[in-house]
Write a protein that holds these residues in place. Structure first.
Motif, PDB file in Angstrom:
ATOM      1  N   LYS A   1       0.842  -1.194   0.000  1.00 17.90           N
ATOM      2  CA  LYS A   1       0.000   0.000   0.000  1.00 17.90           C
ATOM      3  C   LYS A   1       0.879   1.247   0.000  1.00 17.90           C
ATOM      4  CE  LYS A   1      -3.681  -2.293   2.598  1.00 17.90           C
ATOM      5  NZ  LYS A   1      -4.737  -2.517   1.620  1.00 17.90           N
TER       6      LYS A   1
ATOM      7  N   GLU B   1     -12.903  -2.780   9.426  1.00 20.57           N
ATOM      8  CA  GLU B   1     -13.449  -3.286   8.167  1.00 20.57           C
ATOM      9  C   GLU B   1     -14.965  -3.370   8.247  1.00 20.57           C
ATOM     10  OE1 GLU B   1     -10.873  -6.256   5.997  1.00 20.57           O
ATOM     11  OE2 GLU B   1     -10.688  -6.959   8.051  1.00 20.57           O
TER      12      GLU B   1
ATOM     13  N   ASP C   1      -5.214 -13.208  12.214  1.00 25.42           N
ATOM     14  CA  ASP C   1      -5.420 -12.787  10.830  1.00 25.42           C
ATOM     15  C   ASP C   1      -4.793 -11.419  10.539  1.00 25.42           C
ATOM     16  OD1 ASP C   1      -6.570 -13.047   8.229  1.00 25.42           O
ATOM     17  OD2 ASP C   1      -8.240 -11.742   8.814  1.00 25.42           O
TER      18      ASP C   1
ATOM     19  N   GLN D   1      -6.210   3.919   4.278  1.00 23.05           N
ATOM     20  CA  GLN D   1      -7.297   3.643   3.356  1.00 23.05           C
ATOM     21  C   GLN D   1      -8.639   3.866   4.033  1.00 23.05           C
ATOM     22  OE1 GLN D   1      -6.475  -0.461   2.303  1.00 23.05           O
ATOM     23  NE2 GLN D   1      -7.529  -1.255   4.070  1.00 23.05           N
TER      24      GLN D   1
HETATM   25  C1  BG6 Z   1      -6.162 -10.102   4.815  1.00 20.60           C
HETATM   26  C2  BG6 Z   1      -7.038 -10.712   5.873  1.00 20.60           C
HETATM   27  O1  BG6 Z   1      -4.839 -10.484   5.006  1.00 20.60           O
HETATM   28  O2  BG6 Z   1      -6.272  -8.685   4.877  1.00 20.60           O
HETATM   29  C3  BG6 Z   1      -8.478 -10.284   5.665  1.00 20.60           C
HETATM   30  O3  BG6 Z   1      -6.943 -12.127   5.803  1.00 20.60           O
HETATM   31  C4  BG6 Z   1      -8.574  -8.783   5.635  1.00 20.60           C
HETATM   32  O4  BG6 Z   1      -9.319 -10.811   6.677  1.00 20.60           O
HETATM   33  C5  BG6 Z   1      -7.587  -8.193   4.642  1.00 20.60           C
HETATM   34  O5  BG6 Z   1      -9.888  -8.433   5.267  1.00 20.60           O
HETATM   35  C6  BG6 Z   1      -7.536  -6.692   4.753  1.00 20.60           C
HETATM   36  O6  BG6 Z   1      -6.812  -6.186   3.670  1.00 20.60           O
HETATM   37  P1  BG6 Z   1      -7.264  -4.851   2.953  1.00 20.60           P
HETATM   38  O7  BG6 Z   1      -6.193  -4.602   1.949  1.00 20.60           O
HETATM   39  O8  BG6 Z   1      -8.611  -5.131   2.351  1.00 20.60           O
HETATM   40  O9  BG6 Z   1      -7.325  -3.823   4.018  1.00 20.60           O
END
Ligand code: BG6
Length: 546
Positions: A238, A272, A291, A435
């Motif tokens: 990112k 999220e 995770d 983000q």
């Molecule tokens: C992943 C996780 O590594 O990263 C997910 O396994 C998560 O659970 C994701 O949603 C988040 O990444 P990003 O780029 O969508 O913020």
């Protein structure tokens, strides 16, 4: 106040043109073998990233891809499937694949270039013969990316010298990492020759805890040198995450303030809106802590808290990151649980859409005790950060999608304006927005115009999109390109991975021993109330997410 650049022409304000990306020269030719070719990652992220690299002219004409998966399929069928997915990706807005400049259509020529360089191999990863087939296929592809027929001489089966540079990308279930690596090694495919290097990209989850991560590293490092291993953490792809280092070390005025003398605390958030979606069985065995924390959240923490590396080389940067993560204080189980909150979402509404109770999600155990949210207070035991708490939180099915680092500075040392109604002035904050919006903003106090002395909080806001041209970006472009050029700066070294696990292991142990309870939160909220209490205990508050 916005940071938008404004120039003046004939007295009129005009915005200067946005700064374009710096184009990278084509990477050396190589074959990218993707294990897990029919999976989501390949379709939604890897192929769009390769397409973006093709559009930017960063792929060599000798570049090719071999997708490996179980189902029988011809090259043509695989290419057709990918064409459908890539069109879909570009048509979507938001989500993991951000198209920031409106509707981008797939450019025929660029896609045709990549499409013609894509091949497919149906293989059983547990069968040693599959690796012989793979070796033969790599060797039999000529530089134009077309398959040579059997009996083509110098590129015949098993001819190691004809194989050239190869990246093996493990986009597969973690249970298959070990057997696949062992088979690759046994078939001599990992052996570098004068004609070509061999590299391995490995996606998370890298282990399940400290012991399993160490074990996996042991297996890998038996058959590969550390500089051949590229442990992927997509957060490092990112732009804003990479920019943290530039912000800190290419500017003079942040670093003198970047320490315990001036900083009260740091908040790192990855909130999220998505739930577990189609990943129920993986997620239920994993949980929010494993995770997100030892990997993504600690990348953010390390970028923000590490010392200045003595160069921008991969090892210098990774050593500093390893040091700061190793300095995270390990607590005994009871205290570790006390400084951690775990939550699980209950039915609710996220951005207008109904969300099920976590335990009713597909492939989740009905009696699951897995957390979908975690918040914690971490202390970093070194001179720079002694007594400065780092509060970290991440969760699913929350009200807002937002990833940010907020640096909260100490209050002014003396209340000069003590007669004002606003006697306690809020302290300054610097926010690194990762983000969905990318940028940096800061809050400070200003005088309200007028005869009376009144003070109000104002904001200075730098947005990437005000200065730089947006390009569709999955976050994987830089990482794949860096692997092709052999630059491991943005990948995790074994000690980075193990340091991350070592720091969360006390929490895993505490939960395992039954310390700390799981608290519910409503989908669409800001997380469990217990997370607010964690900060309230210290006289602090989380930043508002909405
Ligand atoms: C992943 C996780 O590594 O990263 C997910 O396994 C998560 O659970 C994701 O949603 C988040 O990444 P990003 O780029 O969508 O913020």
């Amino acid at each position: 106040m916005t940071g938008k650049p404004v120039a003046r022409k004939n007295g009129r304000a005009v915005s200067p043109p946005l700064i374009d990306h710096v184009a990278a020269p084509p990477a050396p030719p190589c074959t990218l073998v993707i294990f897990g070719a029919s999976g989501d990652l390949t379709h939604r992220l890897l192929m769009p990233a390769l397409y973006n690299l093709a559009r930017a002219g960063s792929l060599d004409p000798g570049f090719r891809v071999i997708g490996v998966s179980r189902s029988p399929m011809t090259d043509e069928q695989f290419r057709e499937d990918l064409t459908t997915s890539i069109k879909k990706c570009f048509a979507e807005t938001g989500g993991a694949f951000d198209v920031q400049d409106g509707h981008v259509t797939v450019e025929k020529n660029q896609w045709a270039f990549l499409r013609d360089h894509i091949h497919y191999l149906a293989a059983d990863l547990g069968d040693p013969n599959s690796y012989v087939d793979l070796g033969n296929l790599i060797a039999s592809l000529n530089d134009n990316g077309t398959k040579k027929k059997a009996g083509d001489g110098d590129r015949a089966a098993g001819n190691q010298a004809a194989i050239g540079n190869v990246i093996f990308y493990l986009a597969i279930a973690s249970s298959l990492f070990e057997p696949t690596i062992q088979h690759l090694a046994a078939s001599q495919l990992l052996k570098q020759t004068r004609n070509g290097w061999r590299r391995l990209i490995i996606e998370k989850p890298f282990g399940h805890d400290l012991a399993s991560a160490k074990e996996l590293d042991k297996i890998i490092l038996k058959v590969l040198r550390e500089d051949q291993v590229f442990r992927m953490d997509h957060f490092l792809g990112k732009e804003t995450v990479q920019n943290i280092m530039v912000l800190r070390f290419a500017n003079g005025f942040f670093e003198p303030l970047w320490n315990r003398q001036h900083i009260d605390h740091v908040q790192i958030t990855a909130s999220e809106t998505v739930g577990v979606e189609r990943r129920g069985s993986f997620y239920d065995a994993t949980g929010a802590l494993r995770d997100m924390v030892p990997n993504h959240m600690f990348q953010l923490l390390a970028m923000c808290a590490m010392e200045a590396p003595n160069s921008f080389s991969a090892d210098a940067v990774r050593s500093e990151k390893a040091k700061v993560v190793q300095a995270i204080r390990a607590l005994p189980p009871r205290e570790a649980a006390n400084d951690t909150v775990r939550g699980r979402y209950m039915a609710g509404t996220v951005q207008g859409k109904p969300v099920k109770n976590y335990r009713e999600e597909p492939d989740v155990r009905r009696d699951s005790t897995t957390e979908t949210y975690v918040a914690m207070k971490l202390m970093i035991d070194n001179w720079r950060w002694a007594d400065v708490p780092f509060y970290v939180r991440t969760g699913k099915a929350l009200a807002t999608r937002k990833t940010e680092i907020a640096i909260r500075f100490k209050q002014v040392p003396y209340a000069l304006f003590r007669d004002l109604p606003q006697a306690t002035l809020p302290s300054n904050e610097l926010i690194l927005h990762v983000q969905p919006e990318e940028g940096v903003s800061t809050n400070f106090q200003a005088k309200v115009p007028g005869q009376q002395l009144a003070i109000s909080g104002v904001k200075m806001n730098f947005k990437y999109s005000d200065y730089f041209q947006a390009k569709p970006n999955t976050g994987y472009e830089t990482l794949i390109y860096d692997c092709m050029t052999g630059d491991a700066t943005l990948f995790q070294r074994a000690d980075n991975i193990e340091g991350g696990w070592a720091a969360v292991q006390p929490i895993l142990d505490a939960w395992h021993k039954g310390y700390g309870s799981l608290t519910d939160y409503k989908a669409g909220s800001n997380g469990p109330a217990a997370a607010d209490d964690l900060l309230a205990r210290d006289g602090r508050r989380w930043r508002d997410l909405t």
